[in-house]
Design an enzyme around this catalytic site. Structure first.
Site, PDB file in Angstrom:
ATOM      1  N   LYS A 134      26.169  36.144  95.949  1.00 53.50           N
ATOM      2  CA  LYS A 134      26.947  35.109  95.249  1.00 53.50           C
ATOM      3  C   LYS A 134      28.325  34.996  95.895  1.00 53.50           C
ATOM      4  O   LYS A 134      28.949  36.015  96.215  1.00 53.50           O
ATOM      5  CB  LYS A 134      27.045  35.500  93.778  1.00 53.50           C
ATOM      6  CG  LYS A 134      27.621  34.428  92.869  1.00 53.50           C
ATOM      7  CD  LYS A 134      27.554  34.901  91.404  1.00 53.50           C
ATOM      8  CE  LYS A 134      28.078  33.859  90.454  1.00 53.50           C
ATOM      9  NZ  LYS A 134      28.006  34.311  89.044  1.00 53.50           N
ATOM     10  N   SER A 209      26.108  31.017  86.134  1.00 56.60           N
ATOM     11  CA  SER A 209      26.845  30.679  87.321  1.00 56.60           C
ATOM     12  C   SER A 209      26.206  31.200  88.613  1.00 56.60           C
ATOM     13  O   SER A 209      26.540  30.691  89.694  1.00 56.60           O
ATOM     14  CB  SER A 209      28.273  31.222  87.225  1.00 56.60           C
ATOM     15  OG  SER A 209      28.276  32.617  87.183  1.00 56.60           O
ATOM     16  N   SER A 233      24.956  34.576  83.283  1.00 59.76           N
ATOM     17  CA  SER A 233      25.011  34.036  84.649  1.00 59.76           C
ATOM     18  C   SER A 233      24.052  34.679  85.626  1.00 59.76           C
ATOM     19  O   SER A 233      23.823  34.142  86.707  1.00 59.76           O
ATOM     20  CB  SER A 233      26.441  34.142  85.185  1.00 59.76           C
ATOM     21  OG  SER A 233      27.256  33.154  84.599  1.00 59.76           O
TER      22      SER A 233
END
Lengths: 538, 538
Positions: A134, A209, A233
């Site tokens: 990420k 996310s 997330s």
């Protein structure tokens, strides 16, 4: 028209992506599926870019890949190249990446192969395993923007501690993945990389996310990915993309070097953890590889709890949370729970109903603690670049109370949180429930830009309980998962979410579930999830 | 003159003390030492109230007492009565108690004896051990005022979790002990019970905030006591009264049901831990008895770390912190360190110098985090009753920054704290130092009402490292511990503390030292302290 200054800045990041994308593995435009083709999850097989062996490599678990590399049946280079190819195609279809690191990854794989050649041994438990990362997880010398245009100027001065430890364990980092503006969407759109979409249905969201990670897992661009989770997330993206995800208890995984607005906010902690493309085993592998290195010796806030080896067994009780009493789950999710219940009972697992305990209180606490400063920290970063504030960013910021909390008001919420957490734990013990099986979200993957109700995941953030998300093997089917015409919504948000369910729009979306264990019982939770997932998927 | 309303309220608490004091064991006024007799630590021996056997009981460790009760050589009732007698006399001389619980303690001791009679077994590892309890530790149905007149109306609705667990382990609670207004003095005075004094020199302070506990240990009113510590409140009292004290790492000991203004403040945590009258063994016994009961199953914020059994060995390195670079220790403390160094080296322990690392930064962080609300929480409680604010209360409140911190400013301090903690830990590892031996305070027990410099203890609160305080066996001697005439103070507070050292005023005060281990290495720190204390005292 002249570009605005924030657009010029955003373009710097876009250029990094464009330049780093491996051109040699791009599928020619005319060979790509048409825009109307929604489900592209299996396109890598037909792409002509991957060999049959490479397809098979990308569909194995990391655990299996490591075993094969240990036996000399695969090289790290073969593995890394296979996933790089798949990731390149995934990028064409899903826009999930922010940067490729192909040359570095291949060079590292060659080093690993040389080490193996020389010693006959693997470097560590993740030898040769490509891991997608990420974007806001720091990588030395690279942009680390966390979804904000203003932060494109941030260049990480060192790798995040987690990355360092994974690398020591043999992992290879080949691609960085997208995340939404502010990181506070269960969706994946920003003003830099734009919108990431879902491989199972490109009109749907990969979640957020860690949405780029979700798409990466769904398309099998990597066997493992690094996500973060303060409200769902990791788990939303895992669920929406038919993948696996683990939210660890806070203070177990090293968090140093992960960039988030509001550093030092400790009332509700963001945690880092794995997503996996192919199985629960890999979640355990990831956790073990990191925690066995005793990260608390460097990041001293962590609890010095060694990673226990827990043998999977069937002696536990699962409580099913059918509905949180606030927002009623959509039909495919309820079908998934019913299906799981039947399979678990048939397999001899004790299953009971779980009556939710004050999930509205939990939401009040967690949503208040997300932005005790009324998101002034985040708004200042957005204002710095002048980039447009996206609707889901505003949506999340509006969770905040109207006025900033004082420090003492924040303390009161900490007290509420501790009481709620202890009460929930006591209730699980009193009811004899070891694990709670629940929806991960009100429905399957939501339509792009529509994700608004987080509390099926956020509740476990405020309770700080470990959760595993796994696919049931089922997918949404409009002919089965019809609207519950007779249902009368119990409140406005329930009505809003109820109306979002138009069966035809969710075709083929994976149906996933979430298994939650007790605070700090991370090892046990993964072990139980392995048993539960195998039974449900069998 | 009519009493003020706060005085009327304070009298309620005074009455509880007066009524509960066991009259049958009071020494007649004319048999008490004169006011000029400063050192009364051994007066119990000459009091005529305790038999020779009772004197000997009160001078044993809890560990030894339990062993004798296990063999049937002592009964719990004998033990409890002996300590109750000593505590009653201690109260006459030191004003250390807020309430006696003699009848309940004796009744409980009889129950324990009956259990032993019947089963031949002890109830638990603390069977029959009297423990004195700092006042703000909740006891069901009793006033819990935390040093505030306004809180005399607070009646605890249940026992603190720690008390419950100690009781299950067999402990008996016979006396509650005094603490200063606001709990933020290293001294022991309030508007309710008044001033507690030091048994070794009644013109000196027993320390604080667990000052009643310090006096209780110094006079041997109990073999073990419960203290709390957010800046030195266990360790100052242990040091000043020639006793032992342990500050555990935060999140190991159950804290539920301990009443402190500013509940929910988590940036710098108050911890609870033991003081012991007679030896390091008893600190271990206390910790083990509590943590073996897995308190994290009830208080879920605790780290689920079992209490490890660590065998004492001599394979470690001690770094001596001679001076923190801010305030120079008084001559008796330096003598204590020199004495310890010589003994440790002679015994084959590796000893090096420890250069302090940014203790000024540590003080900035910890002092800011004590009162991020400019002590408004505490001032409101004081204003509620209208009681006078004592000078040391004002002193502590003035540690705060001029304006309240915002939530985001508080976050910034949390970040500073984490960085400092990790850097200190890394430095200990880099220098190969396992334990740091240091002063506990700038001097021996300070004169009453004069304690102003906390950073020899508070530094380990912000670093969250476990510390054991133990007596060297030496006491201050004006003929040896002369003023360092040539010393030039390096700053104003150093000058202030330097001037406080007038050798004749500290006659007979115990010289104690503090051994600090690494974050979360509580077991190892106690094991090392046992070795170090035995060598130093030998």
């Amino acid at each position: 028209m002249a570009l605005k200054s924030w657009e010029i800045e955003a373009n710097k990041s876009k250029e990094v992506l464009a330049k780093s994308t491996p051109k040699q593995w791009l599928v020619p435009e005319d060979k790509l599926p048409s825009a109307e083709t929604l489900n592209v999850a299996d396109f890598a097989r037909q792409s002509g870019i991957l060999s049959g062996k490479e397809v098979s490599i990308t569909e194995m678990t990391a655990t299996a890949l490591v075993a094969k590399m240990e036996k000399g049946e695969l090289t790290a280079e073969e593995v890394v190249v296979a996933f790089l190819k798949r990731a390149t195609i995934g990028q064409q279809l899903l826009n999930f990446a922010t940067e490729f690191m192909a040359d570095e990854a291949i060079a590292r794989a060659k080093e690993l192969d040389a080490y193996y050649e020389k010693t006959g041994k693997l470097v560590g438990p993740l030898h040769g395993i490509p891991i997608s990362v990420k974007e806001h997880v720091g990588l030395k010398g690279r942009i680390c923007h966390t979804g904000y245009v203003a932060w494109i100027k941030n260049i990480a001065t060192e790798d995040a501690l987690l990355v360092q430890l994974l690398e020591k364990a043999g992992a290879v980092f080949h691609v960085r993945t997208n995340e939404p503006q502010s990181l506070m969407h269960l969706d994946c759109n920003n003003n830099i990389t734009g919108m990431t979409v879902n491989p199972y249905n490109r009109k749907l969201s990969p979640g957020g996310s860690s949405g780029g990670e979700g798409a990466s897992m769904g398309f099998k661009c990597a066997p493992l990915g690094i996500g973060t989770d303060i409200g769902g997330s990791i788990r939303g993206p895992a669920a929406f993309n038919g993948a696996y995800g683990f939210r660890p208890t806070a203070l177990r995984m090293p968090y140093d070097g992960i960039n988030l607005a509001g550093d030092g906010q400790e009332s509700i902690r963001c945690v880092v953890g794995p997503l996996a493309a192919a199985g629960v085993d890999d979640l355990e592998l990831f956790q073990r590889a990191v925690i066995d290195q005793e990260p608390w010796e460097i990041e001293t806030s962590l609890a010095p709890l060694p990673w226990k080896r827990v043998a999977p067994g069937k002696e536990f009780t699962v409580g099913i949370l059918w509905d949180d009493g606030i927002v009623h789950p959509h039909p495919p999710i309820t079908r998934g729970l019913q299906y799981a219940k039947k399979k678990l009972e048939a397999a001899g697992i004790k299953v009971v109903d779980w009556e939710p305990f004050k999930h509205d209180l939990g939401w009040d606490i967690v949503s208040t603690l997300y932005f005790p400063d009324v998101a002034e920290t985040q708004r200042a970063i957005l204002a710095e670049s002048g980039e447009p504030v996206l609707p889901l960013t505003e949506w999340a910021f509006n969770y905040a109370k109207p006025k900033p909390l004082t420090v003492t008001e924040n303390w009161e919420y900490n007290v509420k949180r501790e009481k709620y957490r202890a009460a929930y734990h006591a209730l699980m013990k009193a009811r004899g429930v070891d694990y709670i099986l629940s929806p991960t979200f009100v429905g399957v993957a939501p339509e792009l830009g529509t994700s608004q109700y987080w509390n099926y995941t956020a509740i476990w953030n405020i309770l700080d309980q470990p959760c595993v998300v796994f696919p049931t093997g089922l997918v949404q089917d409009p002919t089965i998962d019809k609207v519950e015409e007779a249902y009368v919504p119990r409140n406005k948000q329930d009505e809003r979410e109820f109306k979002k369910y138009v069966p035809e729009r969710f075709v083929g979306a994976p149906i996933a579930l979430q298994l939650t264990g007790k605070h700090f019982r991370d090892e046990e939770t993964i072990a139980a999830a392995k048993v539960v997932a195998e039974i449900v998927q069998s």
